[in-house]
Motif scaffolding. Structure first.
Motif: not given
Lengths: 273, 428
Positions: B415-420, B422-428
């Motif tokens: 769950a932590l992996a999924i949360f991080l 979604q939280r950190l992924e940036r769009r470019w």
């Protein structure tokens, strides 16, 4: 050796200071480029005049982008690429071992086909070059260089309230001007543009073309373009490439009104390419 | 050849077209039905697994306790050295006060079997910790012995013939008496998390396993994360493409598929025999699992680096950034969410790894949690393995409970992996 450091320092101080007696900013002599076994350029010799816009035209795969990328050694990043011949910047061989490629790229900036701002804030995008090249010491200096670069790129008024927002959030034309601002922030002598408008709509293209015309006063500009109208509008000199060879070069109006070679004639009238 | 035959070949007659359409639709339907059947089968099996584990394990989360009053007489305990008192006698007296009138030695022994074998140590520790109790009465909620616990939970059935039952009729009568006296309670079993391992299921807990797992995963992370990232950066950003790097790449991919027990043998031969790391130590376990995690981590990191758009690299090189600056300023920050997710999932896999740890002796019976990476330890999965091997009835539920706890940790990490991500992924 003395001369070289002087030139380097002049390059740091600002583009206007480096204007020497010579009218030629960069010159390629008998440039051959190989990608592995395949030869992409066959002995191209071309002089780039200072404070003017030189456009490189030709059909796809003719080597114009390859030549452009030789001018700041971007081809170094492709492992199988090999460059022969000499290319000089202010009379100094840019492929010489004593020349640091990092310093070269600070003096010869580049704008790419697709706008590629870093996924960072607008401010950080422009401040990045001056920071890594040690051109700024204080925050005030950084701010000054960011603002003046954005102003020169004609973007400042549009983004002055959101300098801390991501550069990727701008429109395509704004992103491309941001890339231009980023490139001129290191105060280069030469600015290379690889089809800078091919991903933009006509209005954004017009703005960039106007900008190129203004920038010509301070910088030497080399632009690769697929649009012959664009070449005719923005450049003073035009070079026509075909199948890895430089077919013809000269003043833009001569190339477009009175080409010497039949291939050039065919291309600009739309019969090939 | 007429125009008509040209524009309408035989196979495209209206009749044929209709049949073709039907066959296409049927094929589509069949494919979708296979898919749904496959998914249902997978979910069904997972459901059976989870239900079995929970049904078998939920009882271990509560524990039968019996409230006993112990008379800590001043003449029986020396305040200067309370630990030396005859605690066994004190416990026997406490039981006698609870259920008076038991005289014969066999009966007294049967009575003593109601409470956990370690009752005397509970009483002793309470008094040593609080000497003011000497001369008074100590009331303790003592864990019931496994047989009584199982009787209370209905695992040992009263209708079984008494010779086939581990609890005697007399003990059942005593237990019923205690229930009638209101001395029996069934609170949440905190001991499952706070107790170390024990021979007696009623007081066996997962503390050793959890602490051991923490050490093993920490060692694994500290070794595999920097090495894995470094190797991935070199291979992806610097290494030339030639026969040697191809060979390295093939080997890394193959290493990811090597059976884990082989890594255990390697750990035994190298870390324990040659380097002299103590047997059963979390350091040896962590190093072995780090070796196993490395290939996965390298592959994940390389994929994350590959996913960074080349235009960003180009922009940075065009600005005159050096390779190191390009990687640290631009590529790694963009690849970081992917690297982090891969690392957490790799650590979750490391947490669940069992076979190599068995080979280096991390399935030893150890009754105190490890104080460092060189102390003998067990991990959660090896603790489950030990319990699954134990004959006492109470360990059946505890094995399942251990699995539930391990699954809980894995779920939290994923769950932590999924949360991080979604939280950190940036769009470019």
């Amino acid at each position: 050796m003395n001369d070289m450091t002087e030139i380097a320092e002049a390059g740091r101080a600002g583009p206007t200071a480096s204007r020497g007696a010579s009218a030629v900013a960069m010159e390629g002599r008998d440039v051959k480029v190989f990608y592995g076994e395949k030869q992409a350029l066959f002995g191209v010799s071309l002089a780039i005049e200072r404070n003017s816009v030189t456009s490189l035209i030709g059909p796809s795969g003719c080597g114009k982008s390859t030549f452009l990328r030789c001018l700041n050694r971007m081809n170094d990043t492709i492992p199988i690429c090999r460059v022969e011949g000499t290319i000089t910047l202010d009379g100094e061989d840019i492929y010489d071992r004593s020349l640091d490629v990092v310093e070269l790229r600070a003096r010869v900036g580049m704008v790419f086909q697709k706008p590629n701002p870093f996924p960072k804030s607008i401010f950080d995008n422009v401040a990045y070059g001056p920071k890594i090249h040690g051109m700024v010491r204080t925050k005030a200096e950084t701010e000054e260089i960011v603002v003046s670069s954005l102003r020169r790129a004609g973007l400042f008024n549009e983004v002055k309230d959101r300098l801390n927002e991501p550069g990727t959030g701008l429109s395509g034309g704004q992103q491309q001007r941001l890339c231009i601002a980023r490139a001129i922030a290191t105060r280069p002598e030469v600015l290379l543009m690889d089809e800078p408008c091919s991903a933009l709509d006509p209005i954004a293209t017009a703005i960039i073309e106007e900008l190129i015309d203004e920038l010509r006063e301070t910088y030497t500009i080399v632009i690769v373009t697929h649009s012959m109208q664009q070449a005719a509008r923005v450049s003073q000199k035009t070079a026509f490439f075909h199948l890895g060879k430089l077919i013809e070069e000269g003043r833009t109006e001569d190339i477009f009104t009175n080409p010497v070679h039949k291939q050039t004639q065919d291309y600009i009238t739309g019969r090939i390419g | 050849m007429t125009d008509a035959s040209l524009s309408r070949p035989a196979s495209a007659q209206p009749y044929d077209r209709q049949r073709l359409r039907k066959r296409r639709a049927a094929a589509d339907f069949r494919l979708r039905a296979y898919g749904i059947a496959a998914i249902s089968a997978a979910i069904g099996m997972l459901g059976i697994l989870l239900v079995t584990i929970f049904v078998g394990g939920y009882q271990a989360f509560v524990q039968t306790h019996i409230r006993v009053d112990f008379d800590i007489a001043a003449d029986a305990v020396d305040p200067a050295n309370p630990a030396a008192a005859n605690w066994r006698a004190i416990v026997a007296d406490g039981l006698d006060s609870l259920l008076p009138g038991v005289e014969s030695p066999a009966q007294v022994r049967a009575l003593g079997q109601l409470l956990t074998n370690n009752t005397q140590f509970f009483v002793r520790n309470a008094v040593v910790a609080n000497p003011a109790l000497i001369g008074g009465t100590l009331t303790l909620e003592v864990p019931a012995a496994d047989i009584i616990d199982q009787l209370n939970k209905g695992v040992i059935r009263r209708d079984t013939a008494s010779e086939n039952r581990r609890v005697s009729d007399q003990q059942i009568a005593w237990f019923d008496q205690l229930v009638a006296d209101g001395r029996v309670s069934t609170p949440f079993n905190w001991g499952l998390f706070t107790n170390p391992d024990s021979r007696f299921p009623e007081i066996a807990g997962l503390l050793n396993g959890m602490v051991g797992s923490l050490y093993v995963v920490a060692v694994c992370f500290l070794v595999s994360f920097p090495v894995g990232i470094g190797a991935a950066i070199y291979l992806e950003e610097f290494a030339p493409r030639n026969r040697w790097t191809d060979l390295i790449e093939v080997n890394i991919n193959n290493l990811a598929a090597v059976p884990s027990i082989v890594f255990g043998l390697l750990g035994l031969a190298v870390f324990i025999q040659i380097f002299g790391i103590p047997r059963s130590a979390p350091l040896a376990g962590g190093l072995v699992i780090a070796l196993m995690t490395l290939p996965t981590l390298i592959i994940v990191t390389r994929n994350a680096l590959k996913a960074v758009p080349p235009s960003i690299r180009e922009a940075a090189y065009g600005m005159g950034a050096s390779p190191q600056q390009v990687i640290f300023h631009h590529v790694l920050p963009l690849a970081f969410p992917g690297i982090l997710t891969g690392t957490i999932i790799g650590m979750a896999a490391a947490l669940g790894e069992t076979a190599p740890l068995l080979l280096i002796g991390m399935n030893a019976f150890i009754t105190s949690p490890p104080g460092g990476v060189l102390d003998a330890a067990t991990t959660l999965p090896t603790q489950i393995y030990i319990w699954a091997d134990s004959p006492e009835r109470g360990f059946v539920a505890r094995t399942n409970a251990g699995i539930i706890v391990l699954l809980g940790f894995l779920l939290i990490m994923n769950a932590l992996a999924i949360f991080l991500r979604q939280r950190l992924e940036r769009r470019w």
